[in-house]
Design a protein around this motif. Structure first.
Motif, short mmCIF file in Angstrom:
data_model
loop_
_atom_site.label_atom_id
_atom_site.label_comp_id
_atom_site.label_asym_id
_atom_site.label_seq_id
_atom_site.Cartn_x
_atom_site.Cartn_y
_atom_site.Cartn_z
N ASN A 67 0.95 -1.35 -0.02
CA ASN A 67 0.01 0.00 0.11
C ASN A 67 0.85 1.17 -0.09
N PHE A 68 0.37 2.27 0.41
CA PHE A 68 0.78 3.67 0.35
C PHE A 68 0.91 4.51 1.75
N GLY A 69 0.85 3.68 2.88
CA GLY A 69 1.02 4.39 4.09
C GLY A 69 2.48 5.11 4.53
N LYS A 70 3.63 4.61 3.93
CA LYS A 70 4.84 5.19 3.98
C LYS A 70 4.88 6.26 3.03
N PHE A 71 4.33 6.45 1.88
CA PHE A 71 4.27 7.67 1.15
C PHE A 71 3.29 8.75 1.51
N THR A 91 -1.32 15.59 -10.38
CA THR A 91 -1.10 14.16 -10.80
C THR A 91 -0.03 13.75 -9.87
N VAL A 92 -0.33 12.68 -9.11
CA VAL A 92 0.85 12.40 -8.36
C VAL A 92 1.37 10.72 -8.67
N PHE A 93 2.43 10.54 -8.54
CA PHE A 93 3.11 9.18 -8.83
C PHE A 93 3.48 8.84 -7.63
N ALA A 94 2.74 7.80 -6.97
CA ALA A 94 2.95 7.50 -5.58
C ALA A 94 3.74 6.21 -5.32
N PRO A 95 4.83 6.32 -4.71
CA PRO A 95 5.71 4.85 -4.56
C PRO A 95 4.84 4.26 -3.59
#
Length: 198
Positions: A67-71, A91-95
């Motif tokens: 998921n994206f909790g650290k982002f 626009t977000v490019f989410a690691p």
């Protein structure tokens, strides 16, 4: 007659349930902003693999989700929450969380905010709109590439899709938010780190 139909329909519909917390699993329109959406966004599947056999699982059983909790935590730590909750559009490019686990750290002379702003582009673009280099809110540009039927920005693959019989996980892409769009990526991009060998 109508009363009997209503009673019958209610009997088959089951008990009323309270709404559960929302988890985004696919390309969907979200009414929430980028931060709220990223918090509930479900990333690619993590399979047990060979270690699962030792605990009684099949290799292809789902272990969890990347998921994206650290982002979201990094955005909060860098003081960018208000920006990504703002009007945008962005626009977000989410690691993914795994990308943060693999990240070597913020390079000398840069801040976490610089690195995260390099993942944000002004305007709202779907993956089909990405066809060239993109200027980020950090100031530098992401280098566009199309290789192996995949869209790359610098070294990151955007919205990876599993192909064929493989058991790879699909990365969310084209997730619409009230103030922009999110695309998942598989690594953290750093301004100035990409070297184009082509």
């Amino acid at each position: 007659m109508l009363a009997n139909l209503i009673v019958s329909a209610l009997a088959f519909s089951g008990p009323a349930r309270a709404p559960s917390s929302r988890v985004v699993r696919s390309n969907a329109m979200m009414a929430d902003d980028i931060i709220v959406t990223a918090t509930s966004l479900q990333g690619p599947v993590i399979f047990w693999g060979s270690e699962g056999v030792l605990v009684g699982k099949e290799e292809s059983d789902i272990k969890g989700y990347d998921n994206f909790g650290k982002f979201v935590a990094a955005v909060e730590s860098a003081g960018l929450t208000a920006t990504l909750k703002g009007a945008g559009p962005f626009t977000v490019f989410a690691p993914t969380d795994a990308a943060f686990a693999d990240f070597g750290g913020v390079p000398a002379g840069m801040t976490l905010a610089d690195v995260l702003k390099y993942h944000v582009v002004s305007g709202k673009m779907s993956t089909s709109d990405i066809s060239g280099d993109l200027k980020t809110v950090q100031g530098n540009s992401l280098t566009y590439g199309r290789r192996f039927r995949k869209t790359f920005l610098d070294y990151a693959k955007v919205g990876i899709e599993s192909e064929g019989a493989s058991k790879g996980g699909n990365y969310p892409k084209d997730i619409e938010c009230s103030n922009g769009m999110i695309h998942a990526i598989d690594c953290i991009m750093v301004p100035g780190a990409y070297v184009n060998l082509a």
